[in-house]
Motif scaffolding. Sequence first.
Motif, PDB file in Angstrom:
ATOM      1  N   ARG A  20      -2.026  -4.222  -4.304  1.00 25.91           N
ATOM      2  CA  ARG A  20      -1.086  -5.039  -5.065  1.00 25.91           C
ATOM      3  C   ARG A  20       0.102  -5.473  -4.193  1.00 25.91           C
ATOM      4  NH1 ARG A  20      -3.182  -4.385  -9.913  1.00 25.91           N
ATOM      5  NH2 ARG A  20      -1.540  -5.523 -10.976  1.00 25.91           N
ATOM      6  N   ILE A  21       0.921  -6.356  -4.769  1.00 23.85           N
ATOM      7  CA  ILE A  21       2.087  -6.889  -4.054  1.00 23.85           C
ATOM      8  C   ILE A  21       3.353  -6.446  -4.777  1.00 23.85           C
ATOM      9  CG2 ILE A  21       3.247  -8.951  -3.189  1.00 23.85           C
ATOM     10  CD1 ILE A  21       0.506  -8.554  -1.980  1.00 23.85           C
ATOM     11  N   PRO A  22       4.263  -5.712  -4.095  1.00 20.35           N
ATOM     12  CA  PRO A  22       5.519  -5.311  -4.747  1.00 20.35           C
ATOM     13  C   PRO A  22       6.431  -6.517  -4.953  1.00 20.35           C
ATOM     14  CG  PRO A  22       5.557  -4.713  -2.420  1.00 20.35           C
ATOM     15  CD  PRO A  22       4.169  -5.227  -2.703  1.00 20.35           C
ATOM     16  N   SER A  23       7.262  -6.459  -5.980  1.00 18.18           N
ATOM     17  CA  SER A  23       8.106  -7.611  -6.293  1.00 18.18           C
ATOM     18  C   SER A  23       9.173  -7.865  -5.246  1.00 18.18           C
ATOM     19  CB  SER A  23       8.781  -7.414  -7.656  1.00 18.18           C
ATOM     20  OG  SER A  23       9.628  -6.281  -7.619  1.00 18.18           O
ATOM     21  N   PHE A  24       9.497  -6.854  -4.417  1.00 20.13           N
ATOM     22  CA  PHE A  24      10.517  -7.097  -3.398  1.00 20.13           C
ATOM     23  C   PHE A  24       9.967  -7.843  -2.190  1.00 20.13           C
ATOM     24  CE2 PHE A  24       9.177  -2.602  -2.992  1.00 20.13           C
ATOM     25  CZ  PHE A  24       8.622  -2.608  -1.726  1.00 20.13           C
ATOM     26  N   GLN A  25       8.675  -8.094  -2.159  1.00 20.05           N
ATOM     27  CA  GLN A  25       8.121  -8.962  -1.126  1.00 20.05           C
ATOM     28  C   GLN A  25       8.398 -10.419  -1.492  1.00 20.05           C
ATOM     29  OE1 GLN A  25       6.825  -8.708   1.772  1.00 20.05           O
ATOM     30  NE2 GLN A  25       5.232  -7.158   1.951  1.00 20.05           N
ATOM     31  N   GLN A  61       7.593  -1.314 -11.776  1.00 17.98           N
ATOM     32  CA  GLN A  61       7.692  -1.979 -13.069  1.00 17.98           C
ATOM     33  C   GLN A  61       7.513  -3.485 -12.946  1.00 17.98           C
ATOM     34  OE1 GLN A  61      10.673  -0.582 -15.884  1.00 17.98           O
ATOM     35  NE2 GLN A  61      11.249   1.017 -14.448  1.00 17.98           N
ATOM     36  N   THR A  62       7.788  -4.029 -11.771  1.00 20.85           N
ATOM     37  CA  THR A  62       7.570  -5.455 -11.556  1.00 20.85           C
ATOM     38  C   THR A  62       6.809  -5.657 -10.265  1.00 20.85           C
ATOM     39  OG1 THR A  62       9.713  -5.685 -10.440  1.00 20.85           O
ATOM     40  CG2 THR A  62       9.655  -6.165 -12.794  1.00 20.85           C
ATOM     41  N   GLU A  63       5.887  -6.581 -10.295  1.00 19.38           N
ATOM     42  CA  GLU A  63       5.053  -6.889  -9.130  1.00 19.38           C
ATOM     43  C   GLU A  63       4.905  -8.395  -9.001  1.00 19.38           C
ATOM     44  OE1 GLU A  63       2.081  -2.989  -9.458  1.00 19.38           O
ATOM     45  OE2 GLU A  63       1.372  -4.962 -10.101  1.00 19.38           O
ATOM     46  N   ASP A  77      -5.795   6.277 -13.055  1.00 19.07           N
ATOM     47  CA  ASP A  77      -6.199   7.551 -12.455  1.00 19.07           C
ATOM     48  C   ASP A  77      -6.247   7.486 -10.930  1.00 19.07           C
ATOM     49  OD1 ASP A  77      -6.454   8.753 -14.935  1.00 19.07           O
ATOM     50  OD2 ASP A  77      -8.570   8.170 -15.131  1.00 19.07           O
ATOM     51  N   TYR A  78      -6.081   6.306 -10.382  1.00 23.73           N
ATOM     52  CA  TYR A  78      -6.168   6.136  -8.936  1.00 23.73           C
ATOM     53  C   TYR A  78      -4.810   5.711  -8.375  1.00 23.73           C
ATOM     54  CZ  TYR A  78     -11.252   6.429  -9.237  1.00 23.73           C
ATOM     55  OH  TYR A  78     -12.537   6.872  -9.445  1.00 23.73           O
ATOM     56  N   PRO A  79      -4.482   6.115  -7.153  1.00 23.71           N
ATOM     57  CA  PRO A  79      -3.223   5.649  -6.538  1.00 23.71           C
ATOM     58  C   PRO A  79      -3.274   4.146  -6.257  1.00 23.71           C
ATOM     59  CG  PRO A  79      -4.570   6.825  -4.938  1.00 23.71           C
ATOM     60  CD  PRO A  79      -5.238   7.002  -6.268  1.00 23.71           C
ATOM     61  N   ILE A  80      -2.104   3.593  -6.022  1.00 25.81           N
ATOM     62  CA  ILE A  80      -1.980   2.161  -5.760  1.00 25.81           C
ATOM     63  C   ILE A  80      -1.566   1.963  -4.317  1.00 25.81           C
ATOM     64  CG2 ILE A  80      -0.703   0.056  -6.370  1.00 25.81           C
ATOM     65  CD1 ILE A  80      -0.234   1.345  -9.116  1.00 25.81           C
ATOM     66  N   ASP A  81      -2.119   0.962  -3.680  1.00 29.74           N
ATOM     67  CA  ASP A  81      -1.679   0.549  -2.349  1.00 29.74           C
ATOM     68  C   ASP A  81      -0.902  -0.750  -2.481  1.00 29.74           C
ATOM     69  OD1 ASP A  81      -2.811   2.699  -1.105  1.00 29.74           O
ATOM     70  OD2 ASP A  81      -4.576   1.644  -0.368  1.00 29.74           O
ATOM     71  N   TYR A  82       0.379  -0.718  -2.108  1.00 32.68           N
ATOM     72  CA  TYR A  82       1.196  -1.930  -2.091  1.00 32.68           C
ATOM     73  C   TYR A  82       1.259  -2.451  -0.654  1.00 32.68           C
ATOM     74  CZ  TYR A  82       2.847  -1.128  -6.858  1.00 32.68           C
ATOM     75  OH  TYR A  82       2.914  -0.972  -8.226  1.00 32.68           O
ATOM     76  N   LEU A 211      18.354  -5.671  -3.068  1.00 31.82           N
ATOM     77  CA  LEU A 211      18.461  -6.081  -4.462  1.00 31.82           C
ATOM     78  C   LEU A 211      17.094  -6.201  -5.095  1.00 31.82           C
ATOM     79  CD1 LEU A 211      19.924  -7.088  -6.965  1.00 31.82           C
ATOM     80  CD2 LEU A 211      19.952  -9.381  -5.944  1.00 31.82           C
ATOM     81  N   GLN A 212      16.144  -6.780  -4.372  1.00 26.45           N
ATOM     82  CA  GLN A 212      14.809  -6.918  -4.930  1.00 26.45           C
ATOM     83  C   GLN A 212      14.145  -5.559  -5.108  1.00 26.45           C
ATOM     84  OE1 GLN A 212      13.146  -9.805  -2.127  1.00 26.45           O
ATOM     85  NE2 GLN A 212      13.266 -11.361  -3.710  1.00 26.45           N
TER      86      GLN A 212
END
Length: 527
Positions: A20-25, A61-63, A77-82, A211-212
């Motif tokens: 996934r992509i974090p929102s601070f990107q 909470q935001t992506e 049930d699985y970890p996330i890779d950002y 901030l992001q």
Amino acid sequence: MADPLFINDLITQIVSGHLRIPSFQRGFVWDADRVAHLMDSIYKGYPFGSLLFWRTKTALQTERQLGPFELPENDPDYPIDYILDGQQRATSIFGVFQNALSPSAGEDDTWTRIYYDLGAPSDAQDSQFAYLTDSEVEPARHFPLGILFDPPAYRQFLKTMDDSIADKVDKLYRTFTTAKIPVQTFSTDDRAAVAIVFERINRLGVELDTLQLLSAWSWSDDFDLQEQFNDLATDLAPYGFHDVGEDTDLLLRCCAAIISGDASPKTIINLSGGEVRSRFNEIRSGILGAIDFLRTNFHAYSTKVLPFPTVIIPLSVFFATTRDQSTHPNSDQQSTLVRWLWRTFFTRRYSKRLEQLNQDVVEIKRMRDGDLHKLGEFEHELDASFFTKSAFSLRTTNTRTHILMLASASPLDFIGGGSIALGSVLRDCNKKEFHHVYPRALLEAQGADMQLGNSLANFCFLPRASNNTISAKPPSEYMLLMPDNQEQVSEILEHAVCPTDIFHDDFKRFIAERSDLLVKKAKQLMQ
């Protein structure tokens, strides 16, 4: 170093919601030509960079979506890779080769239409890959990369393929289906560690946007920190402090100081999102109160004239309140705050170490709470060199301090004698509203020491119209342009913190006498 990913593995992880992509990107910004260039690098076996993943058990909470594609939900049930580094490359590879996701409504995915030119000669430098519109595609010459991982479409293409290009297509297929994408993965739920890593990998590119980061961790359906800061910037604009609302680092440090009593970066990144939300009205009142105090007591009508905009941080701690009415200092607190600020400005206290700002945060909170404190109790010696060795430049702390000190004396126009409208002058802080008492052109013609000529000791408030009238005249001549009443002339000079007799045209004598007056005035303000 984690095991490298095949392109098909990357596609599978994204489609499954695991990557996934974090929102601070920042969002996807590559154009089609750059995407095509990446395909050429992969095909030729050139290094094209690695991907850096942050593995965590706790979803943000935001992506962001991945370019134009909205990502599926991840199995809890699985970890996330950002993706912390390599988002542009991962999005490009996924967009070109995947066939499982459609772009979100209104999103452009035309950049994914990358073709291999079967007729182009093999060349180490020139690319054999290009983005083409439908009208530019020649079916016998241009191979669509998007079908390489779509077995039905690829088999259909093979049926129509001419034997003369079979070897080229086979090589193309083998290259991309066996290509490996280097990957690094680090696992942590420590936000500070994520921030440090993100900062370091972006140090030569886009800087860390704290901030992001904090917005992602404090977001809720009815609270968006970035929107709150934008609203604050709008509210501050009429008062000349719109740039405070846009200075996210300053605002975040105010948040940290009010909530945790510490304005350091580590404290910011470890702030509780829930506490930022629940105390934001308190934070807002603190910032607004700090700015109102600076405007009222220092004629600071914008950050352009503030020696240290960071004084807003400890001041915001004092004025932060949960009450509907704003905080008002009592007489002792008022005089202490004013004295502390003048000492901070004249000693350049905040140009040194963050620890000194944090010390003031602690002391100002003690004073606010009625406890014993030592706010402003630091060395604050000053001599004439502050004014004689500092050149007048609106970019420097000493110049801004000098301007605020002159403003505190309620300056008058040398020619007309009327009050100078400090609000408009100090909001724009235009150099044309400050001029030499002994004109520069005069001093240059006399061969005077121009280091002294351009020093703070030779500058005062002087509207441009009056300065144009004075031009290069010596004081003995422009005295004739000033009011006829000698008492009024003396009043003008006193309000300019100048000797009442500057009309002897002895520049060195003037500098010595005025420097003494400026030092005396500064010490009065710091007492």
